[in-house]
Design an enzyme around this catalytic site. Structure first.
Site, PDB file in Angstrom:
ATOM      1  N   HIS A  78       1.980  25.556  48.010  1.00 47.27           N
ATOM      2  CA  HIS A  78       2.760  26.796  48.176  1.00 47.27           C
ATOM      3  C   HIS A  78       2.472  27.701  46.980  1.00 47.27           C
ATOM      4  O   HIS A  78       2.775  27.351  45.850  1.00 47.27           O
ATOM      5  CB  HIS A  78       4.255  26.474  48.277  1.00 47.27           C
ATOM      6  CG  HIS A  78       4.661  26.006  49.641  1.00 47.27           C
ATOM      7  ND1 HIS A  78       5.678  26.573  50.370  1.00 47.27           N
ATOM      8  CD2 HIS A  78       4.142  25.043  50.431  1.00 47.27           C
ATOM      9  CE1 HIS A  78       5.777  25.966  51.548  1.00 47.27           C
ATOM     10  NE2 HIS A  78       4.866  25.025  51.600  1.00 47.27           N
TER      11      HIS A  78
ATOM     12  N   TYR B 139      14.656  30.887  49.128  1.00 43.99           N
ATOM     13  CA  TYR B 139      15.887  30.687  48.349  1.00 43.99           C
ATOM     14  C   TYR B 139      16.747  31.921  48.600  1.00 43.99           C
ATOM     15  O   TYR B 139      16.371  33.028  48.200  1.00 43.99           O
ATOM     16  CB  TYR B 139      15.567  30.562  46.856  1.00 43.99           C
ATOM     17  CG  TYR B 139      14.884  29.270  46.472  1.00 43.99           C
ATOM     18  CD1 TYR B 139      13.504  29.110  46.602  1.00 43.99           C
ATOM     19  CD2 TYR B 139      15.621  28.197  45.969  1.00 43.99           C
ATOM     20  CE1 TYR B 139      12.881  27.918  46.243  1.00 43.99           C
ATOM     21  CE2 TYR B 139      15.001  27.000  45.604  1.00 43.99           C
ATOM     22  CZ  TYR B 139      13.637  26.866  45.748  1.00 43.99           C
ATOM     23  OH  TYR B 139      13.023  25.687  45.385  1.00 43.99           O
TER      24      TYR B 139
ATOM     25  N   PRO C  31      19.669  20.512  42.011  1.00 47.51           N
ATOM     26  CA  PRO C  31      18.363  20.525  42.672  1.00 47.51           C
ATOM     27  C   PRO C  31      17.723  21.907  42.831  1.00 47.51           C
ATOM     28  O   PRO C  31      16.551  21.989  43.213  1.00 47.51           O
ATOM     29  CB  PRO C  31      18.647  19.912  44.051  1.00 47.51           C
ATOM     30  CG  PRO C  31      20.099  20.077  44.267  1.00 47.51           C
ATOM     31  CD  PRO C  31      20.744  20.071  42.915  1.00 47.51           C
TER      32      PRO C  31
ATOM     33  N   LYS D 120      13.408  20.238  39.945  1.00 45.63           N
ATOM     34  CA  LYS D 120      12.829  19.674  38.723  1.00 45.63           C
ATOM     35  C   LYS D 120      12.985  18.153  38.577  1.00 45.63           C
ATOM     36  O   LYS D 120      12.289  17.539  37.769  1.00 45.63           O
ATOM     37  CB  LYS D 120      13.494  20.321  37.488  1.00 45.63           C
ATOM     38  CG  LYS D 120      13.091  21.751  37.267  1.00 45.63           C
ATOM     39  CD  LYS D 120      11.702  21.853  36.673  1.00 45.63           C
ATOM     40  CE  LYS D 120      11.104  23.214  36.852  1.00 45.63           C
ATOM     41  NZ  LYS D 120       9.971  23.296  37.738  1.00 45.63           N
TER      42      LYS D 120
ATOM     43  N   TYR E 247       9.351  27.639  37.377  1.00 47.01           N
ATOM     44  CA  TYR E 247       9.361  26.961  38.677  1.00 47.01           C
ATOM     45  C   TYR E 247       8.121  26.084  38.836  1.00 47.01           C
ATOM     46  O   TYR E 247       8.227  24.933  39.260  1.00 47.01           O
ATOM     47  CB  TYR E 247       9.445  27.997  39.797  1.00 47.01           C
ATOM     48  CG  TYR E 247       9.684  27.394  41.160  1.00 47.01           C
ATOM     49  CD1 TYR E 247      10.954  27.004  41.567  1.00 47.01           C
ATOM     50  CD2 TYR E 247       8.624  27.205  42.048  1.00 47.01           C
ATOM     51  CE1 TYR E 247      11.168  26.445  42.821  1.00 47.01           C
ATOM     52  CE2 TYR E 247       8.832  26.653  43.296  1.00 47.01           C
ATOM     53  CZ  TYR E 247      10.102  26.276  43.678  1.00 47.01           C
ATOM     54  OH  TYR E 247      10.308  25.719  44.915  1.00 47.01           O
TER      55      TYR E 247
HETATM   56  P1  FAD Z   1      15.746   7.351  41.361  1.00 48.55           P
HETATM   57  O1  FAD Z   1      14.843   8.028  42.342  1.00 48.55           O
HETATM   58  O2  FAD Z   1      17.204   7.463  41.563  1.00 48.55           O
HETATM   59  O3  FAD Z   1      15.315   5.819  41.337  1.00 48.55           O
HETATM   60  C1  FAD Z   1      16.100   4.839  40.694  1.00 48.55           C
HETATM   61  C2  FAD Z   1      15.855   3.508  41.382  1.00 48.55           C
HETATM   62  O4  FAD Z   1      16.580   2.505  40.666  1.00 48.55           O
HETATM   63  C3  FAD Z   1      16.361   3.475  42.807  1.00 48.55           C
HETATM   64  O5  FAD Z   1      15.358   2.987  43.683  1.00 48.55           O
HETATM   65  C4  FAD Z   1      17.583   2.557  42.745  1.00 48.55           C
HETATM   66  O6  FAD Z   1      17.775   1.823  43.936  1.00 48.55           O
HETATM   67  C5  FAD Z   1      17.239   1.653  41.587  1.00 48.55           C
HETATM   68  N1  FAD Z   1      18.406   1.076  40.919  1.00 48.55           N
HETATM   69  C6  FAD Z   1      19.627   1.634  40.704  1.00 48.55           C
HETATM   70  N2  FAD Z   1      20.432   0.790  40.046  1.00 48.55           N
HETATM   71  C7  FAD Z   1      19.700  -0.321  39.823  1.00 48.55           C
HETATM   72  C8  FAD Z   1      19.982  -1.559  39.179  1.00 48.55           C
HETATM   73  N3  FAD Z   1      21.186  -1.820  38.645  1.00 48.55           N
HETATM   74  N4  FAD Z   1      19.016  -2.499  39.145  1.00 48.55           N
HETATM   75  C9  FAD Z   1      17.793  -2.262  39.689  1.00 48.55           C
HETATM   76  N5  FAD Z   1      17.468  -1.106  40.313  1.00 48.55           N
HETATM   77  C10 FAD Z   1      18.420  -0.152  40.378  1.00 48.55           C
HETATM   78  N6  FAD Z   1      13.467  16.690  42.381  1.00 48.55           N
HETATM   79  C11 FAD Z   1      12.317  17.418  42.382  1.00 48.55           C
HETATM   80  O7  FAD Z   1      11.547  17.283  41.432  1.00 48.55           O
HETATM   81  N7  FAD Z   1      11.998  18.305  43.372  1.00 48.55           N
HETATM   82  C12 FAD Z   1      12.823  18.501  44.423  1.00 48.55           C
HETATM   83  O8  FAD Z   1      12.498  19.273  45.338  1.00 48.55           O
HETATM   84  C13 FAD Z   1      14.061  17.772  44.453  1.00 48.55           C
HETATM   85  N8  FAD Z   1      14.923  17.907  45.484  1.00 48.55           N
HETATM   86  C14 FAD Z   1      15.989  17.065  45.569  1.00 48.55           C
HETATM   87  C15 FAD Z   1      16.785  17.162  46.682  1.00 48.55           C
HETATM   88  C16 FAD Z   1      17.847  16.290  46.809  1.00 48.55           C
HETATM   89  C17 FAD Z   1      18.676  16.385  48.046  1.00 48.55           C
HETATM   90  C18 FAD Z   1      18.154  15.330  45.818  1.00 48.55           C
HETATM   91  C19 FAD Z   1      19.304  14.378  45.962  1.00 48.55           C
HETATM   92  C20 FAD Z   1      17.363  15.242  44.698  1.00 48.55           C
HETATM   93  C21 FAD Z   1      16.288  16.102  44.564  1.00 48.55           C
HETATM   94  N9  FAD Z   1      15.439  16.018  43.464  1.00 48.55           N
HETATM   95  C22 FAD Z   1      14.339  16.819  43.405  1.00 48.55           C
HETATM   96  C23 FAD Z   1      15.717  15.052  42.387  1.00 48.55           C
HETATM   97  C24 FAD Z   1      14.904  13.743  42.517  1.00 48.55           C
HETATM   98  O9  FAD Z   1      15.085  13.176  43.788  1.00 48.55           O
HETATM   99  C25 FAD Z   1      15.340  12.772  41.413  1.00 48.55           C
HETATM  100  O10 FAD Z   1      15.371  13.439  40.198  1.00 48.55           O
HETATM  101  C26 FAD Z   1      14.366  11.568  41.313  1.00 48.55           C
HETATM  102  O11 FAD Z   1      14.562  10.680  42.389  1.00 48.55           O
HETATM  103  C27 FAD Z   1      14.551  10.798  40.003  1.00 48.55           C
HETATM  104  O12 FAD Z   1      13.719   9.670  39.982  1.00 48.55           O
HETATM  105  P2  FAD Z   1      14.135   8.361  39.178  1.00 48.55           P
HETATM  106  O13 FAD Z   1      13.018   7.397  39.371  1.00 48.55           O
HETATM  107  O14 FAD Z   1      14.525   8.723  37.812  1.00 48.55           O
HETATM  108  O15 FAD Z   1      15.470   7.840  39.873  1.00 48.55           O
HETATM  109  C1  DHB Z   2      13.530  20.991  48.353  1.00 52.62           C
HETATM  110  C2  DHB Z   2      14.548  20.638  47.506  1.00 52.62           C
HETATM  111  C3  DHB Z   2      14.840  21.453  46.437  1.00 52.62           C
HETATM  112  O1  DHB Z   2      15.832  21.132  45.605  1.00 52.62           O
HETATM  113  C4  DHB Z   2      14.111  22.616  46.204  1.00 52.62           C
HETATM  114  O2  DHB Z   2      14.437  23.414  45.160  1.00 52.62           O
HETATM  115  C5  DHB Z   2      13.081  22.944  47.041  1.00 52.62           C
HETATM  116  C6  DHB Z   2      12.783  22.121  48.125  1.00 52.62           C
HETATM  117  C7  DHB Z   2      13.220  20.123  49.511  1.00 52.62           C
HETATM  118  O3  DHB Z   2      13.899  19.097  49.684  1.00 52.62           O
HETATM  119  O4  DHB Z   2      12.315  20.464  50.286  1.00 52.62           O
END
Ligand code: FAD
Ligand code: DHB
Length: 390
Positions: A72, A201, A292, A296, A384
């Site tokens: 994009h 957005y 979100p 990031k 962004y």
């Molecule tokens: P997580 O993905 O939360 O992974 C942690 C893992 O640890 C999980 O698999 C969990 O099951 C495991 N765990 C938890 N507790 C324990 C335990 N006690 N023992 C062992 N394992 C455990 N980010 C972006 O960059 N771009 C986006 O567009 C974006 N959109 C988003 C939209 C939504 C709706 C949401 C909810 C989030 C979005 N994010 C986005 C954020 C992104 O999803 C998170 O920041 C990302 O998943 C973080 O990764 P992580 O590995 O730190 O944690």
């Molecule tokens: C999506 C999520 C976001 O938080 C964002 O800023 C852009 C796209 C997505 O889930 O597609």
């Protein structure tokens, strides 16, 4: 069991860390509470910064991403029904983002790790950390019900915002910074064709909406809602009419379809400092959460583990502890930049019921500044697409 690096959590942070360490010849074991199927089916992020994409490609896990991801080069800022294109490519000297869902990233990383012979313990329970200051251990019950102890030289806490690792940093040294927003996001997945070529957005009197995509037949959309609302209160018809009301104008309308997933996401900004204690290092959502809006979270998780993987390699292979000692200080600079951006973009685009007329007018003036000044638009675009990974 023994490993140089014990990793708690198989999300983007834990899997990418394990992958990067492997490429430097360092073994690790990942302990994860969920099953592989559950991880690969959880819908979360969608937007990858170019630095994340480049890293995946350069380290051999970007083949499907290059084939199936959607580059994009801009997005639309839609303000009170009028669309304005933010030209990411033009404003940032040729950088862009890629829409490729988080669970696809996880599938690619899990497949690569298992193909490389990694040990990933899925379905663990009762996970706990011990003696992180001197001789770290991860205790857990495996999926077959056996108690296990994993002795580690170092532990990486990559267990997300509700994990256990952060609590292993003593309260006396841990500082936590938290902001809770007075709204959440209602997210849907719908079987429908895309309504636009780029993400939208939208800021309207009724509140924020985001029109994103997953594929030519599946669309991802969000709208600002009461964080205490319930999914059951929202029929498909009510969801579509709310989304349509927030984007309408210019003759534009969303293309509707069957909604097959609904959920409400809370919005918070959170940082835990320091991101390390003794031989424990926390990364990704375990250490920080962003709202979100700026997309990031996943990218920040990847940026943390790039710093951590290099620091760990320096320690284990060259006996050079400078990188691990500086891990938190290095990682947290980018974290706060992303916190600022995510807060700023959120504050600019959402409706805040509790603010008075002055702040409502000031918010509109801030948006006008982005729409009228290429300098201000560049600030938005540069943040962004994200800073390059160092
Ligand atoms: P997580 O993905 O939360 O992974 C942690 C893992 O640890 C999980 O698999 C969990 O099951 C495991 N765990 C938890 N507790 C324990 C335990 N006690 N023992 C062992 N394992 C455990 N980010 C972006 O960059 N771009 C986006 O567009 C974006 N959109 C988003 C939209 C939504 C709706 C949401 C909810 C989030 C979005 N994010 C986005 C954020 C992104 O999803 C998170 O920041 C990302 O998943 C973080 O990764 P992580 O590995 O730190 O944690
Ligand atoms: C999506 C999520 C976001 O938080 C964002 O800023 C852009 C796209 C997505 O889930 O597609």
């Amino acid at each position: 069991m023994r490993t140089p690096v014990g990793i708690v959590g198989a999300g983007p942070a834990g899997l990418m860390l394990s992958h990067l360490l492997h490429r430097q010849g360092i073994d690790s074991v990942i302990v994860e509470t969920r099953t592989r199927d559950a991880i690969e089916a959880t819908i979360r992020a969608g937007v990858l910064e170019q630095g994340t994409v480049d890293l995946m490609v350069a380290t051999g896990v970007g083949e499907r991403l290059q084939r199936e991801g959607f580059p994009h080069h801009g997005f639309e800022l839609r303000v009170d029904g009028v669309g304005h294109r933010i030209d990411l490519h033009g404003l940032t000297g040729g950088r862009h983002v890629t829409v490729y869902p988080q669970h696809e990233v996880l599938k690619d990383l899990i497949a690569a790790r298992l193909a490389d012979g990694a040990r990933i313990v899925f379905g663990a329970s009762d996970v706990s950390l011990h003696d992180v200051e001197a001789a770290p251990k991860i205790r857990f019950t495996d999926a077959e019900g056996r108690s296990q102890v994993l002795d580690c030289d170092l532990v990486a806490g990559c267990d997300g915002s509700h994990g256990i690792c952060r609590q292993a940093i003593p309260e006396s040294v841990r500082r936590e910074y938290l902001r809770i927003y007075p709204f959440g996001w209602f997210g849907i997945l719908a079987e429908a064709p895309p309504s636009a070529e780029e993400l939208i957005y939208a800021r309207s009197e009724r509140g924020f909406a985001l029109i994103s995509t997953r594929s030519p037949t599946v669309q991802r959309m969000y709208f600002q809602c009461d964080p205490n609302d319930r999914v059951d209160n929202w029929s498909d018809d009510r969801i579509w009419s709310e989304l349509q009301a927030r984007v309408k104008g210019d003759g534009f309308a969303l293309r509707e379809g069957a909604i097959f997933q609904k959920g409400i996401i809370p919005m918070r900004s959170f940082v835990c400092e320091p991101m390390q204690h003794g031989r424990l290092f926390i990364a990704g959502d375990a250490a920080h959460t962003v709202p979100p809006t700026g997309a990031k979270g996943l990218n920040l998780a990847v940026a943390d583990v790039v710093v951590l993987a290099r620091a760990v390699a320096d320690l284990i292979q060259r006996n050079d502890a400078a990188g691990v000692e500086a891990y938190s200080a290095t990682a947290v600079r980018r974290v706060w930049r992303a916190q600022h951006f995510s807060w700023w973009f959120t504050a600019m685009m959402h409706r805040f019921d509790e603010v008075g007329p002055f702040d409502a007018r000031r918010q509109r003036a801030e948006l006008d500044m982005i729409l009228q000044s290429p300098t201000a638009a560049r600030l938005l675009a540069e943040n962004y697409v994200g800073q390059p990974l160092t």
